[in-house]
Design a protein around this motif. Structure first.
Motif, PDB file in Angstrom:
ATOM      1  N   MET A 149      -5.254  -3.207   6.170  1.00 38.99           N
ATOM      2  CA  MET A 149      -6.292  -2.400   5.812  1.00 38.99           C
ATOM      3  C   MET A 149      -6.732  -1.402   6.845  1.00 38.99           C
ATOM      4  O   MET A 149      -7.394  -0.203   6.627  1.00 38.99           O
ATOM      5  N   ALA A 150      -6.640  -1.961   8.019  1.00 38.65           N
ATOM      6  CA  ALA A 150      -7.147  -1.020   9.239  1.00 38.65           C
ATOM      7  C   ALA A 150      -6.296   0.072   9.513  1.00 38.65           C
ATOM      8  O   ALA A 150      -6.511   1.077  10.190  1.00 38.65           O
ATOM      9  N   PHE A 191      -7.670   4.469  -0.116  1.00 41.75           N
ATOM     10  CA  PHE A 191      -6.881   4.243  -1.488  1.00 41.75           C
ATOM     11  C   PHE A 191      -5.910   3.383  -1.749  1.00 41.75           C
ATOM     12  O   PHE A 191      -5.633   3.300  -2.971  1.00 41.75           O
ATOM     13  N   CYS A 192      -5.299   3.095  -0.735  1.00 39.38           N
ATOM     14  CA  CYS A 192      -4.337   2.014  -0.705  1.00 39.38           C
ATOM     15  C   CYS A 192      -4.675   0.610  -0.287  1.00 39.38           C
ATOM     16  O   CYS A 192      -3.860  -0.251  -0.171  1.00 39.38           O
ATOM     17  N   PHE A 252     -19.738  -0.581   4.658  1.00 34.14           N
ATOM     18  CA  PHE A 252     -18.211  -1.118   4.354  1.00 34.14           C
ATOM     19  C   PHE A 252     -18.142  -1.124   2.951  1.00 34.14           C
ATOM     20  O   PHE A 252     -18.484  -1.997   2.422  1.00 34.14           O
ATOM     21  N   PRO A 253     -16.985  -0.479   2.346  1.00 38.97           N
ATOM     22  CA  PRO A 253     -16.695  -0.572   0.776  1.00 38.97           C
ATOM     23  C   PRO A 253     -15.943  -1.558   0.134  1.00 38.97           C
ATOM     24  O   PRO A 253     -15.761  -1.610  -0.962  1.00 38.97           O
ATOM     25  N   TRP A 254     -15.764  -2.605   0.983  1.00 43.75           N
ATOM     26  CA  TRP A 254     -14.777  -3.962   0.465  1.00 43.75           C
ATOM     27  C   TRP A 254     -15.385  -5.063   0.826  1.00 43.75           C
ATOM     28  O   TRP A 254     -15.868  -5.170   2.051  1.00 43.75           O
ATOM     29  N   GLY A 304       0.689  -1.168   0.118  1.00 43.47           N
ATOM     30  CA  GLY A 304      -0.045  -0.115  -0.099  1.00 43.47           C
ATOM     31  C   GLY A 304       0.816   1.151  -0.029  1.00 43.47           C
ATOM     32  O   GLY A 304       0.045   2.371  -0.209  1.00 43.47           O
ATOM     33  N   MET A 305       2.283   0.908   0.165  1.00 40.78           N
ATOM     34  CA  MET A 305       3.021   2.203   0.356  1.00 40.78           C
ATOM     35  C   MET A 305       3.101   3.102  -1.327  1.00 40.78           C
ATOM     36  O   MET A 305       3.097   2.194  -2.224  1.00 40.78           O
TER      37      MET A 305
END
Length: 326
Positions: free
Chosen positions: A120-121, A126-127, A168-170, A88-89
């Motif tokens: 994710m938390a 966006f990552c 929740f979007p995922w 995610g970086m």
């Protein structure tokens, strides 16, 4: 470069003090339970640190394989989080988790997916990884990991306040209505830690939630009781009895935990004790049930995801056994 990786490890790895029962404000049943859960936390962060400092996932793998059998799975979970954080970086490549799962981590895939949820938390949305890049059957374990993280670090909100993440979007794929159920499975798993492996106290916490949430909370706690342990046979029996009509999903969760340990070659005595109480059989046989009824690819989700249908099929194998689900 090694100095830069060491700096990255120091900057990205949470403090070990964050896993102390005193820091978290969790219940302490006894010193043995406290030591067990704090060791789990240390091993998780050890695996995480191996990942964020590694030049390549196989370098972390070499260190992970030297850890004690009982705690190795938790370290792989932490490494899964670490590699997902690196993915995610904004710099470097985004194939760390993929490459990790090409090695020995493939045998720890359940734990690695949970670790992705931890990442994710901690990452901005966006990552987050694209859900389409994850296994269509197992991606719900990512939400289990997210729910665990939130209940572990935001206990007042998610456990005592019984907070629900709305909309929740995922994942982008699959029935959104199932999202909160998967999150609750992780919250229930964390409650085993929040309650300090005190089976009666954990059951009391779960029974304080709305009825429609208890099935998944009991399942999560049952999985933790089987995988992490920390209780006697009598305490396991008490928890099974307290789960009442949810004993079938507790057995299912116990079988999932057994499969995670069997697949990775990490069987320990407490897992067999738990599957005997929850499933009425050995961990090897409980694990085999999960594979016997595992959905065949291609995986497609309907009103309920294939993952949930799989859980139901496992539970049905145990619910009519003597002492299970009664």
């Amino acid at each position: 470069m090694s100095a830069l990786r060491a700096l990255r490890r120091r900057l990205l790895t949470p403090s070990m003090s964050e896993t102390l029962m005193e820091t978290r404000g969790f219940r302490v049943k006894n010193e043995a339970g406290k030591e067990l859960l704090e060791t789990v936390g240390r091993m998780f962060l050890t695996g995480y640190a191996f990942a964020v400092e590694a030049r390549h996932p196989r370098d972390a793998e070499e260190h992970l394989e030297k850890l004690p059998t009982r705690f190795k799975g938790f370290a792989y979970e932490g490494a899964g989080m670490g590699f997902a954080v690196l993915d995610g970086m904004p710099f470097g490549h985004s194939r760390h988790v993929e490459q990790f799962l090409e090695g020995r981590a493939a045998d720890h895939i359940y734990m690695v997916y949970v670790g992705i949820g931890w990442a994710m938390a901690r990452l901005p949305r966006f990552c987050w990884p694209k859900s389409a890049s994850t296994d269509p059957l197992l991606r719900w374990l990512v939400l289990d990991g997210y729910g665990f993280h939130q209940a572990y670090f935001k206990t007042d909100k998610y456990v005592h306040g019984q907070y629900v993440d709305r909309d929740f979007p995922w994942p982008a794929e699959g029935p959104r209505a199932y999202t909160n159920r998967a999150l609750d499975q992780g919250i229930g798993r964390a409650m085993w830690f929040v309650g300090g492996t005190d089976a009666e106290y954990v059951a009391d916490l779960i029974d304080g939630f709305a009825e429609h949430r208890r099935e998944d909370l009991y399942a999560g706690a049952g999985l933790a009781a089987t995988y992490a342990g920390g209780v006697t046979e009598d305490e396991l029996e008490l928890f099974r009895q307290r789960s009442g009509r949810h004993a079938g999903v507790v057995a299912q969760a116990g079988a999932f935990a057994a499969e995670a340990r069997v697949k990775a070659g990490l069987l320990v005595p407490h897992t067999g004790l738990a599957t005997q109480v929850f499933c009425g059989t050995t961990p090897e046989k409980a694990a085999q049930v999960t594979q016997d009824v595992r959905p065949a690819p291609p995986i497609t989700d309907g009103a309920e995801p294939a993952f949930e249908l799989w859980r139901q099929a496992i539970a049905r194998q145990f619910v009519h056994q003597e002492g299970v689900g009664s």
